[in-house]
Design a protein around this motif. Structure first.
Motif, mmCIF file in Angstrom:
data_model
loop_
_atom_site.group_PDB
_atom_site.id
_atom_site.type_symbol
_atom_site.label_atom_id
_atom_site.label_comp_id
_atom_site.label_asym_id
_atom_site.label_seq_id
_atom_site.Cartn_x
_atom_site.Cartn_y
_atom_site.Cartn_z
ATOM 1 N N LEU A 173 50.095 15.747 -22.835
ATOM 2 C CA LEU A 173 49.368 16.578 -21.887
ATOM 3 C C LEU A 173 47.882 16.274 -21.950
ATOM 4 C CD1 LEU A 173 51.084 20.024 -22.513
ATOM 5 C CD2 LEU A 173 51.539 18.419 -20.671
ATOM 6 N N GLN A 174 47.250 16.299 -20.783
ATOM 7 C CA GLN A 174 45.804 16.127 -20.679
ATOM 8 C C GLN A 174 45.263 17.392 -20.022
ATOM 9 O OE1 GLN A 174 44.338 13.235 -17.799
ATOM 10 N NE2 GLN A 174 43.008 12.450 -19.400
ATOM 11 N N ARG A 175 44.379 18.097 -20.717
ATOM 12 C CA ARG A 175 43.898 19.390 -20.224
ATOM 13 C C ARG A 175 42.845 19.194 -19.148
ATOM 14 N NH1 ARG A 175 40.679 23.899 -20.436
ATOM 15 N NH2 ARG A 175 41.666 25.829 -21.083
ATOM 16 N N VAL A 226 50.542 15.623 -17.066
ATOM 17 C CA VAL A 226 51.414 14.862 -17.953
ATOM 18 C C VAL A 226 51.056 13.400 -17.725
ATOM 19 C CG1 VAL A 226 53.792 14.316 -18.550
ATOM 20 C CG2 VAL A 226 53.214 16.597 -17.714
ATOM 21 N N VAL A 227 50.625 12.715 -18.785
ATOM 22 C CA VAL A 227 50.122 11.355 -18.644
ATOM 23 C C VAL A 227 50.757 10.420 -19.661
ATOM 24 C CG1 VAL A 227 47.897 12.073 -17.705
ATOM 25 C CG2 VAL A 227 48.143 11.777 -20.151
ATOM 26 N N ALA A 228 50.801 9.144 -19.297
ATOM 27 C CA ALA A 228 51.113 8.077 -20.246
ATOM 28 C C ALA A 228 49.764 7.523 -20.678
ATOM 29 C CB ALA A 228 51.948 6.995 -19.576
ATOM 30 N N ILE A 229 49.497 7.521 -21.983
ATOM 31 C CA ILE A 229 48.183 7.179 -22.489
ATOM 32 C C ILE A 229 48.332 6.489 -23.845
ATOM 33 C CG2 ILE A 229 47.839 9.393 -23.632
ATOM 34 C CD1 ILE A 229 44.910 9.316 -22.647
ATOM 35 N N ASP A 230 47.359 5.639 -24.171
ATOM 36 C CA ASP A 230 47.334 5.002 -25.476
ATOM 37 C C ASP A 230 47.230 6.081 -26.548
ATOM 38 O OD1 ASP A 230 47.052 3.313 -27.643
ATOM 39 O OD2 ASP A 230 45.024 2.675 -27.141
ATOM 40 N N ILE A 232 49.303 8.749 -14.438
ATOM 41 C CA ILE A 232 49.535 10.188 -14.335
ATOM 42 C C ILE A 232 50.973 10.387 -13.874
ATOM 43 C CG2 ILE A 232 48.865 12.321 -13.172
ATOM 44 C CD1 ILE A 232 46.052 11.081 -12.864
ATOM 45 N N LEU A 233 51.746 11.122 -14.665
ATOM 46 C CA LEU A 233 53.173 11.284 -14.396
ATOM 47 C C LEU A 233 53.529 12.619 -13.768
ATOM 48 C CD1 LEU A 233 54.435 9.831 -17.772
ATOM 49 C CD2 LEU A 233 54.173 8.636 -15.604
ATOM 50 N N VAL A 262 55.602 17.865 -24.813
ATOM 51 C CA VAL A 262 56.145 17.239 -23.608
ATOM 52 C C VAL A 262 57.652 17.077 -23.736
ATOM 53 C CG1 VAL A 262 56.151 15.141 -22.222
ATOM 54 C CG2 VAL A 262 53.997 16.128 -22.955
ATOM 55 N N ALA A 263 58.149 16.732 -24.904
ATOM 56 C CA ALA A 263 59.589 16.607 -25.102
ATOM 57 C C ALA A 263 60.285 17.937 -24.825
ATOM 58 C CB ALA A 263 59.889 16.129 -26.515
ATOM 59 N N ASP A 264 59.710 19.042 -25.309
ATOM 60 C CA ASP A 264 60.283 20.364 -25.041
ATOM 61 C C ASP A 264 60.252 20.697 -23.553
ATOM 62 O OD1 ASP A 264 60.804 20.749 -27.721
ATOM 63 O OD2 ASP A 264 58.989 21.956 -28.072
ATOM 64 N N LEU A 265 59.139 20.388 -22.892
ATOM 65 C CA LEU A 265 59.032 20.664 -21.459
ATOM 66 C C LEU A 265 60.040 19.842 -20.667
ATOM 67 C CD1 LEU A 265 55.152 20.772 -21.014
ATOM 68 C CD2 LEU A 265 56.734 22.697 -20.858
#
Length: 85
Positions: A7-9, A20-24, A36-37, A70-73
């Motif tokens: 998560l990115q706030r 919800v993002v894919a990030i290093d 951005i997902l 994120v896995a829980d969400l």
């Protein structure tokens, strides 16, 4: 480079809203994401999580690990998610 789905706030103070993002994995919380997902709004009663399921599946297949939150969400949204180790 190890990729995480996390998560990115964003949003106002005291009114959280998340992307919800894919990030290093080594990037800062609000660093530049690879992709951005979707978004997550904890205040809404319905449709709190909106994600691009095909892109989440792609990143999981390429080895990205979701954060615990994120896995829980994703489990609650019945999207495929791996156990974060």
């Amino acid at each position: 480079m190890s990729v995480r789905i996390r998560l990115q706030r964003i949003g106002r103070p005291k009114r959280a809203y998340y992307r919800v993002v894919a990030i290093d994995q080594r990037a800062k919380r609000n660093g530049k994401p690879i992709e951005i997902l979707g978004q997550y709004d904890p205040v809404l009663q319905e449709n709190k999580l909106n994600v691009k399921k095909d892109r989440v599946e792609y990143w999981l297949k390429t080895g990205a690990k979701p954060s615990d939150t994120v896995a829980d969400l994703l489990k609650k949204a019945s999207a495929p998610a791996e156990e974060s180790k």
